[in-house]
Write an enzyme that holds these catalytic residues in place. Structure first.
Site, mmCIF file in Angstrom:
data_model
loop_
_atom_site.group_PDB
_atom_site.id
_atom_site.type_symbol
_atom_site.label_atom_id
_atom_site.label_comp_id
_atom_site.label_asym_id
_atom_site.label_seq_id
_atom_site.Cartn_x
_atom_site.Cartn_y
_atom_site.Cartn_z
ATOM 1 N N SER A 48 128.469 103.001 31.121
ATOM 2 C CA SER A 48 128.938 103.148 29.741
ATOM 3 C C SER A 48 128.366 101.986 28.931
ATOM 4 O O SER A 48 127.848 101.021 29.485
ATOM 5 C CB SER A 48 130.460 103.245 29.680
ATOM 6 N N GLY A 104 128.868 100.127 41.220
ATOM 7 C CA GLY A 104 130.012 100.853 40.660
ATOM 8 C C GLY A 104 130.062 100.640 39.157
ATOM 9 O O GLY A 104 129.030 100.454 38.494
ATOM 10 N N LYS A 152 122.876 103.443 39.769
ATOM 11 C CA LYS A 152 123.964 103.040 38.866
ATOM 12 C C LYS A 152 124.454 104.359 38.286
ATOM 13 O O LYS A 152 124.136 104.718 37.145
ATOM 14 C CB LYS A 152 123.420 102.094 37.777
ATOM 15 N N GLY A 177 132.755 98.659 36.142
ATOM 16 C CA GLY A 177 133.986 97.892 35.929
ATOM 17 C C GLY A 177 134.517 97.332 37.236
ATOM 18 O O GLY A 177 133.755 97.102 38.180
#
Ligand code: ADP
Ligand code: MG
Length: 241
Positions: free
Chosen positions: A47, A124, A43, A126
C-alpha cells in the site's frame, strides 16, 4: 537451499511498520544471490504505492537488490496487490472500491514458488497483526503459508515490549521463527548490544542478529551484515509442497 529439494521460503515480518523489513529483504536477496542461490523476492501486497516513483517502492527496491530490471511488468509480477493509499491493505483497498482475499494472496505466493528458484523471500506488510483483508491479518497469511518467519524488531524505547508481544502472538499460532533481527532504530535509549541482551534474556533458544544503523544512500542493503545464517536449511518445508 540446494536445488531439487523443493522451494524454500522465508517470510519477513516485523513488530510494526517502518521497522526495516524492506532493508532486510533486500539484504537477504542480495546476499543469497551473491552465494549463487537462485533467489526471488516477493512483496505481494503493497500500500502507499506510487507508480511514478516505483523505483523507490518496496517492490522496486527488492527488484533492484536482485539486479533485476524495475519495470511496470516486473513490479506487477512480484506485487499483484498494489494500492495507492498509505494505509493497512484492507483500508487502502476499500478506497479504490476493491477487496482482497487471503486465499488469493496465499495462492499467489505458492504459484510463484516454482522450481526456477531455490529460495523465495517474501516481505509481508506492516506488523504481525496488520489488517490485510476485512477478515484476516498478516498472522493469518503466515499461518496459511507455513514458511518460517524472520521477524525484524527495533531498538527504540518500547521495542522490547512490541517485539515480545509480536512473538507471543506468533507462538500462539505456531508460526515457525527462523530468526530475529534487532535492527537499530534511529533513536535508541541504549547501545544496541544492551537491547539484544535483553531480547535474548526473554527469548531463549532463538537466533538473534543485530543490525546497526546503516549509512543511507543507494543500495544501502549492501552494507547490512551477513544474515544468511538465520535462514532455514534446505530441509525446510517447501512453500508449494
Ligand atoms: N539499520 C538501519 N539503518 C539506517 N536506516 C534504516 C535501517 N533500517 C531501516 N532503515 C530505513 O528506515 C526506513 C524504513 O525501513 P523499511 O525497510 O522501509 O521498513 P519496513 O519495510 O518495515 O516498513 C527506510 O528508509 C530504511 O532505509
Ligand atoms: Mg517495507
Amino acid at each position: 537451499m540446494a536445488s531439487g529439494v523443493g522451494q524454500a521460503g522465508i517470510f519477513i515480518t516485523s513488530s510494526g511498520t517502518g521497522t526495516g523489513k524492506t532493508l532486510i529483504a533486500c539484504a537477504l536477496c542480495h546476499q543469497l544471490g551473491a552465494r549463487g542461490v537462485r533467489v526471488q523476492g516477493l512483496k505481494p501486497v503493497i500500500s502507499g504505492f506510487d507508480p511514478t516513483d516505483a523505483g523507490q517502492s518496496d517492490s522496486g527496491l527488492i527488484l533492484g537488490s536482485l539486479g533485476r530490471e524495475i519495470s511496470e511488468d516486473a513490479i506487477a509480477r512480484i506485487s499483484p496487490f498494489r494500492f495507492s493509499a498509505p494505509l493497512a491493505p484492507n483500508m487502502a483497498a476499500m478506497r479504490e472500491g476493491r477487496r482482497i482475499a487471503l486465499d488469493e494472496i496465499v495462492d499467489f505466493c505458492r504459484r510463484r514458488a516454482t522450481d526456477d528458484f531455490d529460495m523465495t523471500v517474501i516481505e509481508g506488510v506492516g506488523g504481525v497483526m496488520a489488517p490485510l483483508t476485512d477478515e484476516a491479518t498478516v498472522i493469518d497469511w503466515m499461518a496459511e503459508l507455513k514458511v518460517p518467519a524472520l521477524i525484524v524488531l527495533g531498538s527504540y524505547l518500547g521495542a522490547i515490549s512490541h517485539g515480545l508481544t509480536a512473538l507471543g502472538a506468533m507462538a500462539a499460532r505456531a508460526i515457525p521463527i527462523a530468526g530475529i533481527i534487532v535492527n537499530e532504530s534511529e533513536e535508541s535509549p541504549v547501545e544496541i548490544e544492551e537491547t539484544v541482551e535483553n531480547f535474548r534474556r526473554f527469548l531463549p533458544g532463538h537466533r538473534i542478529i543485530a543490525v546497526p544503523r546503516i549509512a543511507p544512500g543507494p543500495n544501502s542493503w549492501r552494507r547490512v551484515p551477513d544474515l544468511t545464517g538465520l535462514l532455514p536449511s534446505h530441509s525446510a518445508e517447501p512453500i508449494n509442497g
